[in-house]
Write a protein that holds these residues in place. Structure first.
Motif, short mmCIF file in Angstrom:
data_model
loop_
_atom_site.label_atom_id
_atom_site.label_comp_id
_atom_site.label_asym_id
_atom_site.label_seq_id
_atom_site.Cartn_x
_atom_site.Cartn_y
_atom_site.Cartn_z
N UNK A 182 0.85 -1.20 0.00
CA UNK A 182 0.00 0.00 0.00
C UNK A 182 0.89 1.25 0.00
N UNK A 183 0.37 2.34 -0.60
CA UNK A 183 1.28 3.44 -0.96
C UNK A 183 2.05 4.04 0.22
N UNK A 184 1.46 4.07 1.42
CA UNK A 184 2.18 4.65 2.56
C UNK A 184 3.22 3.69 3.12
N UNK A 185 3.16 2.42 2.73
CA UNK A 185 4.01 1.43 3.40
C UNK A 185 5.17 0.95 2.56
N UNK A 186 5.34 1.55 1.38
CA UNK A 186 6.45 1.10 0.54
C UNK A 186 7.49 2.18 0.31
N UNK A 187 7.56 3.13 1.24
CA UNK A 187 8.41 4.30 1.05
C UNK A 187 9.59 4.25 2.03
N UNK A 188 10.78 4.67 1.57
CA UNK A 188 11.94 4.76 2.46
C UNK A 188 12.57 6.14 2.37
N UNK A 189 13.31 6.50 3.42
CA UNK A 189 13.93 7.84 3.55
C UNK A 189 15.42 7.67 3.35
N UNK A 190 15.98 8.32 2.35
CA UNK A 190 17.42 8.20 2.08
C UNK A 190 18.09 9.57 2.12
N UNK A 191 19.36 9.56 2.57
CA UNK A 191 20.19 10.76 2.45
C UNK A 191 20.98 10.64 1.16
N UNK A 192 20.61 11.48 0.20
CA UNK A 192 21.23 11.41 -1.13
C UNK A 192 22.34 12.46 -1.23
N UNK A 193 23.59 12.01 -1.56
CA UNK A 193 24.65 13.01 -1.78
C UNK A 193 24.40 13.69 -3.13
N UNK A 194 24.32 15.03 -3.12
CA UNK A 194 23.90 15.72 -4.35
C UNK A 194 24.96 15.65 -5.45
N UNK A 195 26.20 15.24 -5.09
CA UNK A 195 27.23 15.16 -6.13
C UNK A 195 27.32 13.75 -6.73
N UNK A 196 26.37 12.88 -6.38
CA UNK A 196 26.41 11.52 -6.92
C UNK A 196 26.16 11.55 -8.42
N UNK A 197 26.86 10.67 -9.19
CA UNK A 197 26.60 10.61 -10.64
C UNK A 197 25.14 10.26 -10.92
N UNK A 198 24.57 10.94 -11.91
CA UNK A 198 23.18 10.66 -12.28
C UNK A 198 22.19 11.66 -11.73
N UNK A 199 22.67 12.62 -10.90
CA UNK A 199 21.77 13.65 -10.36
C UNK A 199 21.84 14.87 -11.28
#
Lengths: 384, 324
Positions: A182-199
């Protein structure tokens, strides 16, 4: 009903005033509105000054590196810094008001040690990757995918309304890790480095003409799994724990500022002759009542938060509904005072009038806030 | 700083609510619609409960409380739609003999700045007017009710079924100075604030009534409160009431002229607009005499005309912007 401050609170205010008097003259000149690297440098310089003086993370708990101040002390801080004309939280907003408190509340010891001190020192800037082109008010419908691959997640999708994306080091990113749940239960919180390739970041020009926000495109970006705060698929709860912080005290300084603007409107109207118009006078008089009440409502909400150890209550939604509307009314009245001058986009009141349109949309539209008030405070049944 | 109610204030509010629910519940309210004469027995009970002597010193037989407590009591009276000159009797307790214990009932009217009428002329013993009669100083003057009635044109038919009105008497009615102890600006300020408190009580009550109806009334197979159009009306009502509450309570603490003006302005708006939205949420029944909400609307209109109409308060606040 006690509106007097304790001797300790008066002392806190006096020390803060003294420090502001010494510190503010040492600030560099303010950068231009469109100079984002300059704005980052300015905002982080200010944050470092706060850190060195012991005012960084005032409302954060002590074990997170904060000062453990009471909500009332925090209110005094916001009131005094605004009165003194100190810089606003600016580029530090997401780090100090949402990502940081989330890491503090839900992160491991290692995660807290990694991310919290740089936020407090002004070394690192965070942005927010929540909304998506197809997930605005219905945030839980977000579709940015994160697929586990060894020790990493591989993230693909698009985010929008990401303030300070161009100058941020980290992004608090909500991703879908279980598309079947269900939509509220398949979400995760990540700290994304903004200099990662592909951003890729693409600035969005707003109605106000400025590039406050950006779109962010993520193309198979690898994010280490250790950057996940909380359990996999528990990101919705992790986010909601601290989301109300945004609405709690975020506008205290602005209410103080609006009262100052209102007095300036009255003086301008007196000087340009529009004060002779009773309709305009009455309009400004009503706004004076409005902002007086909003200041008292803030004190009411802070007093409530004091009881719940700093967790802002649903009073924040009541405040935000009233304030966002009042702010728009204020700058519409400013336009009436200015007359033809209201067509000059460079005038600060005109710029503020334009940006005031975002207040009933950002951080939960007025319509969503009304749903929150109706369902969570008034107990009306959930709709379809 | 702790703006919330103290435990004592919470207890006072609960006691006032309980007393009013017991002595002036819905049946009494409905009966008063047909016969708006004040119940002197109830008035004495309110006196015995300290509604009027609330702020008189204990040594003088009062309760020794302050303006915030008076605001809470008036708020509860506003919720219950209690008719009668509560604000006048509260303000004149200790000034006019017999008022503190509810034995005598007095009306208070502002002849200089008010709407030109007074309430419950047949039930009051005396009318106290704030005015500046020809050749006399500005102050408070008393006139026996019968003489005040005799010296006025025929009374209007009041829009509020629970509040009969009479025009203020002409110069032929006798006037006796009330005494030097009366601080007219302060009376005006406190009357405005306590009237605002009644408006606040009414505004909160209509939120509850609207929400109660929206939860139970079903259309299209669902409670109407599950529809956003209705939800948003109710949410807007709460925002008005809570904003007004902050202003009213703050004015009770600071007693500043500007905060009282803000409180009156916002509480008038909250009471009147909430009552209108409450009518709307109730639909067709809201437009009938069967529902109570019309009584809130009409009393709200009446109070909005008293002790500082919107334009007076707005001009006052505007002037302060330049002075500040």
């Amino acid at each position: 009903m006690d509106l007097t401050y304790t001797p300790d609170e008066d002392d806190f205010r006096a020390r803060l005033r003294r420090w502001l008097g010494e510190a503010l003259p040492t600030l560099p000149p303010r950068p231009a509105a469109a100079d984002w690297p300059g704005r980052r440098a300015y905002d982080t310089t200010w944050q470092r000054m706060l850190y060195d003086a012991g005012y960084a993370g005032l409302h954060w708990p002590r074990d997170a590196g904060g000062q453990g101040a009471t909500p009332t002390q925090h209110l005094i801080f916001l009131e005094e810094t605004e009165r003194a004309g100190a810089p606003y939280v600016g580029a530090n907003f997401v780090g100090l008001l949402h990502a940081g408190p989330t890491v503090a509340a839900e992160g491991t010891a290692h995660q807290r040690a990694r991310w919290l001190p740089p936020i407090l020192r002004g070394d690192e800037i965070w942005c927010q990757g929540f909304s998506e082109p197809d997930a605005g008010s219905d945030l839980a419908a977000l579709r940015t995918r994160a697929v586990r691959d060894g020790d990493d997640y591989v993230v693909t999708g698009a985010k929008i309304w990401t303030s300070h994306a161009e100058v941020a080091d980290w992004c608090e990113l909500l991703v879908r890790t279980d598309p079947e749940a269900p939509k509220h239960r398949g979400i995760s919180w990540l700290a994304l480095p903004m200099d990662a390739p592909g951003v890729t970041v693409r600035p969005l020009r707003t109605l106000a003409g400025t590039t406050e926000f950006a779109e962010m495109f993520l193309d198979e970006v690898r994010v280490p799994a250790r950057n996940r705060i909380g359990d996999e698929n528990d990101g919705w709860r992790v986010t909601m724990v601290t989301l109300s912080f945004e609405r709690g005290t975020a506008f205290v300084g602005e209410v103080v500022a609006c009262r100052r603007v209102l007095a300036a409107l009255a003086r301008t109207a007196r000087d340009n002759g529009r004060w002779d118009d009773a309709a305009l006078r009455r309009r400004l008089g009503r706004l004076a009542a409005e902002f007086t009440a909003l200041w008292r409502l803030t004190q009411w909400n802070v007093s409530e938060a004091q009881r719940t150890n700093g967790v802002p209550g649903t009073g924040g939604s009541v405040f935000k509904l009233r304030y966002s509307h009042a702010r728009q009314e204020l700058y519409d009245a400013a336009a009436e005072v200015l007359g033809a001058g209201a067509l000059d986009a460079d005038h600060e009141w005109v710029a503020a009038r334009l940006s005031s349109l975002s207040y009933t949309i950002a951080a939960g539209t007025s319509q969503i806030q009304q749903n929150i008030v109706a369902e969570r405070i008034l107990g009306l049944p959930k709709g379809r | 700083m702790d703006f919330r109610l103290t435990d004592d204030q919470e207890a006072l509010r609960a006691a006032a609510r309980e007393l009013l629910a017991g002595r002036f519940g819905r049946e009494r309210l409905r009966a008063a619609v047909g016969d708006p004469a004040l119940d002197r027995g109830l008035w004495r009970e309110l006196g015995a409960a300290g509604f009027f002597a609330l702020r008189l010193p204990e040594a003088a037989g009062g309760v020794g409380l302050g303006l915030p407590e008076a605001v809470l009591v008036c708020e509860e009276a506003g919720r219950a739609l209690l008719p009668g000159p509560l604000v006048a009797c509260h303000l004149l307790a200790g000034v006019v003999d017999g008022v503190a214990d509810g034995e005598r009932i007095v009306a208070l009217a502002d002849a200089a700045q008010g709407p030109g009428w007074w309430e419950h002329p047949d039930d009051c013993d005396e009318l106290i007017m704030l005015e500046e009669p020809q050749g006399k100083p500005c102050g408070a003057y008393r006139t026996p009710a019968a003489e005040a009635r005799a010296a006025a044109p025929p009374p209007p038919s009041s829009v509020d079924p629970l509040t009969p009105l009479a025009h203020l008497p002409g110069p032929s009615a006798p006037r006796t100075p009330l005494g030097a102890a009366v601080d007219v600006p302060r009376l005006r300020r406190e009357a405005a604030l306590l009237t605002a408190a009644q408006q606040l009580g009414s505004a909160s009550r209509t939120v509850e009534d609207a929400v109660g109806h929206a939860r139970t009334r079903e259309q299209f197979g669902a409670p109407i409160g599950s529809f956003q159009a209705v939800k948003h009306l109710c949410a807007g009502m709460l925002v008005r009431a809570e904003t007004a509450r902050s202003a009213v309570y703050a004015a009770a603490v600071t007693e500043s002229e500007q905060e009282v003006a803000a409180a009156k302005l916002l509480a008038d708006e909250a009471a009147v607009r909430n009552a209108r939205d409450c009518v709307q949420v109730h639909g067709g029944m809201g437009f009938t005499w069967e529902a109570d909400v019309h009584l809130h609307l009409k009393r709200g209109w009446l109070r909005a005309e008293s002790w500082g109409r919107a334009h007076v308060m707005e001009e006052r606040l505007a002037a302060e912007l330049l002075a500040g």
